[in-house]
Write an enzyme that holds these catalytic residues in place. Structure first.
Site, PDB file in Angstrom:
ATOM      1  N   HIS A  52       0.852  -1.188   0.000  1.00 14.42           N
ATOM      2  CA  HIS A  52       0.000   0.000   0.000  1.00 14.42           C
ATOM      3  C   HIS A  52       0.892   1.244   0.000  1.00 14.42           C
ATOM      4  O   HIS A  52       1.896   1.297   0.708  1.00 14.42           O
ATOM      5  CB  HIS A  52      -0.873   0.035   1.258  1.00 14.42           C
ATOM      6  CG  HIS A  52      -2.054  -0.879   1.201  1.00 14.42           C
ATOM      7  ND1 HIS A  52      -1.959  -2.198   0.843  1.00 14.42           N
ATOM      8  CD2 HIS A  52      -3.370  -0.662   1.483  1.00 14.42           C
ATOM      9  CE1 HIS A  52      -3.166  -2.756   0.899  1.00 14.42           C
ATOM     10  NE2 HIS A  52      -4.041  -1.848   1.288  1.00 14.42           N
ATOM     11  N   GLU A  92      -1.844   6.789  -0.630  1.00 11.72           N
ATOM     12  CA  GLU A  92      -3.243   7.103  -0.315  1.00 11.72           C
ATOM     13  C   GLU A  92      -3.276   8.081   0.852  1.00 11.72           C
ATOM     14  O   GLU A  92      -3.619   9.249   0.690  1.00 11.72           O
ATOM     15  CB  GLU A  92      -4.043   5.849   0.013  1.00 11.72           C
ATOM     16  CG  GLU A  92      -5.524   6.176   0.253  1.00 11.72           C
ATOM     17  CD  GLU A  92      -6.303   5.032   0.893  1.00 11.72           C
ATOM     18  OE1 GLU A  92      -7.526   4.977   0.653  1.00 11.72           O
ATOM     19  OE2 GLU A  92      -5.724   4.239   1.640  1.00 11.72           O
TER      20      GLU A  92
END
Length: 349
Positions: free
Chosen positions: A211, A214
């Site tokens: 990830h 974001e």
């Protein structure tokens, strides 16, 4: 690259049903894939008291703008995970996730799981991974959906735990596990501390899918590329803030798993029209839309396509291109990809 706006010649014909468009789903978390009704049923069975935000007020109002907001999100996720008590519960979750993806046009699913979050109840990380892979095989057989697993470490835990999971993933490379990821709050811990785990996974030939980009911006995307060797990015949407970085992603073929509804739910963007999908497409980025955690965000795979179509007036050629890219970015076998490409063309024809 297909245009991002609806062309006047298409008119009403541009409103093809998005659930019939073949798709690969590359960003779906394990517990977050649970149906809301299943959560309620399993909690009632075992007398688990759920917070109102998972019952009457579902889907919950969320934000990750600060640490308190993320903590609340994580607490709800942990509560949901607690209802999984038996192997049959796990089998049900995986089967229903597959059924939901098929209903949404899914042809391939890479479901992401951190076995350490379930190990205490299911006999350890190896035993739980065996269970998940057996459930994935069964669900795939029953639904016709191609499926694989991404094992993900939790960046709020010690980096040595991540190395343990990377070695576990490496043991199952070629046997249902296709990738290794790193999840949870990007703002926690040091990404550099996980480089060793990603080297282990890389040597095993696994896809590296941390990830990034974001909750943190372009600098974190660079850390994921330079330190972790990311082949694909979970989210990555904020790379749009740095044109040079975005060019690098395009040139290197690093795909972005963009999850529009969760971006808005967590406060990364104020509304769906602010999700910069058109800018990413205009730059030539490879984008695969994903649902992230439908249990907490209330929207599944087809919903991501539908909301982006509505928010940005996307024509059907652009939706088809997004679907094609989801397979390009996947680890789906060549026959699955070829069949999907034919059916995407038929959907558009």
């Amino acid at each position: 690259m297909a245009g991002a706006g609806a062309g006047p010649a298409e008119g009403a014909e541009s409103r093809r049903e998005v659930s019939r468009l073949p798709k690969a789903h590359l960003h779906l978390h394990f517990t977050g894939s649970m149906r809301h009704g299943t959560l309620l049923e399993l909690a009632e069975r075992d007398g688990i008291v759920l917070p109102d935000s998972l019952v009457e007020d579902w889907p919950p109002q969320l934000s990750a703008a600060d640490e308190k907001g993320w903590f609340r999100f994580q607490r709800l996720y942990d509560v949901a995970r607690s209802v999984l008590r038996t192997p049959d519960d796990v089998r049900r979750l995986v089967l229903e996730a597959a059924e939901d993806d098929v209903r949404d046009g899914g042809r391939w699913l890479e479901i992401q799981v951190d076995p350490s979050g379930y190990a205490a109840r299911f006999g350890g990380i190896t035993e739980f991974t065996d269970l998940v892979l057996d459930c994935v095989h069964d669900a795939s057989e029953r639904t016709g959906l191609g499926m694989a697993v991404v094992i993900a470490a939790n960046r709020t835990r010690h980096p040595l735990d991540a190395r343990t999971l990377a070695r576990l993933a490496a043991q199952y490379a070629g046997r249902g596990v296709v990738g290794f990821g790193l999840s949870n709050d990007e703002r926690r811990g040091s990404t550099a501390d996980f480089e060793g785990a990603f080297r282990i996974a890389d040597r095993a030939g696994l896809l590296l899918v941390p990830h990034g980009g974001e909750l943190r911006g372009p600098d974190h995307v660079r850390q994921c590329l330079d330190g972790l060797g990311a082949h694909r990015l979970g989210h990555g949407v904020r790379s749009v803030e740095d044109p040079a970085l975005l060019d690098r992603l395009v040139e290197s073929g690093v795909a972005l798993e963009v999850c529009p509804v969760s971006n808005v739910s967590l406060g990364v963007y104020s509304d769906l029209t602010s999700v910069p999908l058109p800018q990413l497409l205009a730059a030539g980025a490879t984008v695969a839309l994903g649902a992230d955690d439908p249990l907490l965000f209330g929207s599944r795979l087809a919903g991501q396509y539908a909301t982006m179509r509505a928010a940005h007036d996307l024509d059907d050629a652009t939706l088809a291109r997004l679907a094609e890219m989801s397979f390009t970015a996947s680890q789906a076998p060549s026959d699955v990809v070829a069949a999907a490409q034919r059916d995407i063309a038929a959907w558009l024809a």
